[in-house]
Design an enzyme around this catalytic site. Structure first.
Site, short mmCIF file in Angstrom:
data_model
loop_
_atom_site.label_atom_id
_atom_site.label_comp_id
_atom_site.label_asym_id
_atom_site.label_seq_id
_atom_site.Cartn_x
_atom_site.Cartn_y
_atom_site.Cartn_z
N CYS A 314 0.82 -1.21 0.00
CA CYS A 314 0.00 0.00 0.00
C CYS A 314 0.86 1.27 0.00
O CYS A 314 0.44 2.30 -0.52
CB CYS A 314 -0.94 -0.01 1.20
N HIS A 340 -0.06 -7.82 1.48
CA HIS A 340 -1.07 -6.92 2.03
C HIS A 340 -2.03 -7.66 2.96
O HIS A 340 -2.30 -7.20 4.09
CB HIS A 340 -1.88 -6.25 0.92
#
Length: 376
Positions: A314, A340
């Site tokens: 991210c 993630h």
């Protein structure tokens, strides 16, 4: 070994000390079935995503490369260069999944290898010997994972056999410790509660295995076909009979909402293949709900998967780029997505620890239990 630091209603905040370090609970164990996370993550990546405990599988590592080889290489910690705590599943669930290729007797289970078809026999003693060779911090008892639904008479007989197997596991691990045959001195055994969805069988079995005074206890045989309501009811049935001063482990569960609801019911340890498996297919967890990165709406999105996430994916990459990688079949897509999802799961556990410490877990549960299950 387990220290209960704080409670809020049934939710518990604690620490569990292992030969390879202290675990902060509640905790999600990252599944490295064959000594690696599926999705091309390394031991170094486990540290990056905030993993506290890696989970490996006895059955798979016994089949290949062979636990004797792992032992000669110094144990699984050294082989995969992971220096944190590790738990090994006994292989019971994998044998359960080989229903057409197995034969269960009092002595153990004979089954065919899914790799080459050869006949393999695992007994409670053999399971402990394999796990001793692998060198995990926590060894799971050899049990029978029962299909749901299942006839009551069969479940009752299976629970009695699983109890006898647990007694044999305990005796064998004690023997291996006394004779100095453990790759990881101080390796401990967790017992597993079974009983399908029959409340009286679950309670009786939990009371029986609690008498063995083990370092930890698991609730097994769930997430195999029952509804979420049945799973929660089973936890609520068993929890009052689990020792308060020992960690509780809900095996093979689950979604972020499942984790929140189970912590609310007194569970400390979790594992599940879901974050890695879903990540490999582009299904990503965020603090607003679940997204499918393959959807057209992400084609030109320049934002991260989740603006509230601090993972390396991210911080650097856009949804549009990740979607492009999936559409092209690039392996990097899986690696970034799994990174993630595991970071999210480990962050979720840290947030629950904090919420319990600050006496606001009920508020956290109301805010996120349903929200995190939404498909966006």
């Amino acid at each position: 070994m387990f220290k209960l630091l704080k409670t809020q209603n049934k939710a518990r905040r604690g620490t569990f000390t292992t030969p390879h370090g202290e675990v902060q609970t509640p905790v999600f164990m990252n599944v490295a079935t064959q000594g690696a996370i599926k999705g091309a993550l390394s031991a170094e990546d486990l540290t990056t995503v905030g993993c506290q405990v890696a989970l490996a599988n006895t059955y798979h590592l016994h089949v290949r490369p062979g636990d004797d080889l792992v032992q000669r290489l110094g144990g699984l910690h050294r082989m995969m260069t992971w220096d944190g705590p590790m738990l090994t599943d006994s292989g019971g669930f994998q044998i359960f999944s080989l229903a057409g290729l197995r034969k269960i007797t009092e002595e153990g289970v004979t089954f065919q290898s899914h790799v080459d078809g050869r006949r393999i026999f695992i007994s409670p003693e053999k399971s402990m010997q394999i796990q001793a060779n692998l060198g995990s911090d926590i060894a799971m008892a050899f049990d029978e994972c029962i299909e749901i639904p299942a006839p009551r008479d069969y479940v009752a007989r299976s629970c009695e056999r699983t109890l006898r197997w647990l007694e044999r596991c305990k005796a064998e691990l004690d023997r291996l410790g006394e004779t100095g045959e453990l790759v990881t001195p101080g390796q401990v055994l967790f017992g597993i509660n079974q009983g399908a969805t029959y409340p009286d069988l679950r309670i009786r079995h939990m009371q029986q295995i609690a008498e063995l005074n083990l370092p930890g206890y698991a609730i097994g045989g769930l997430a195999v076909g029952e509804s979420h309501a049945e799973m929660y009811e089973t936890i609520e049935t068993v929890e009052p009979h689990m020792p308060q001063d020992r960690p509780r482990y809900l095996m093979g569960v689950g979604t972020p909402s499942n984790l929140i609801e189970a912590v609310a019911r007194g569970i400390d340890f979790f594992d599940c293949v879901m974050p890695a498996r879903n990540g490999r297919h582009g299904h990503l967890f965020t603090w607003e709900g679940v997204i499918n990165i393959n959807n057209e709406k992400h084609r030109e999105s320049q934002g991260p998967i989740d603006p509230a996430c601090g993972c390396s994916t991210c911080k650097r990459y856009s949804r549009a780029y990740l979607r492009h990688l999936f559409k092209c079949g690039e392996l990097l897509a899986m690696r970034l997505a799994v990174t993630h999802n595991l970071y999210f799961y480990n962050s979720l556990m840290r947030e629950m620890q904090k919420a319990i410490e600050e006496d606001c877990f009920d508020t956290f549960r109301r805010a996120f239990s349903e929200k995190l299950a939404q498909k966006l």
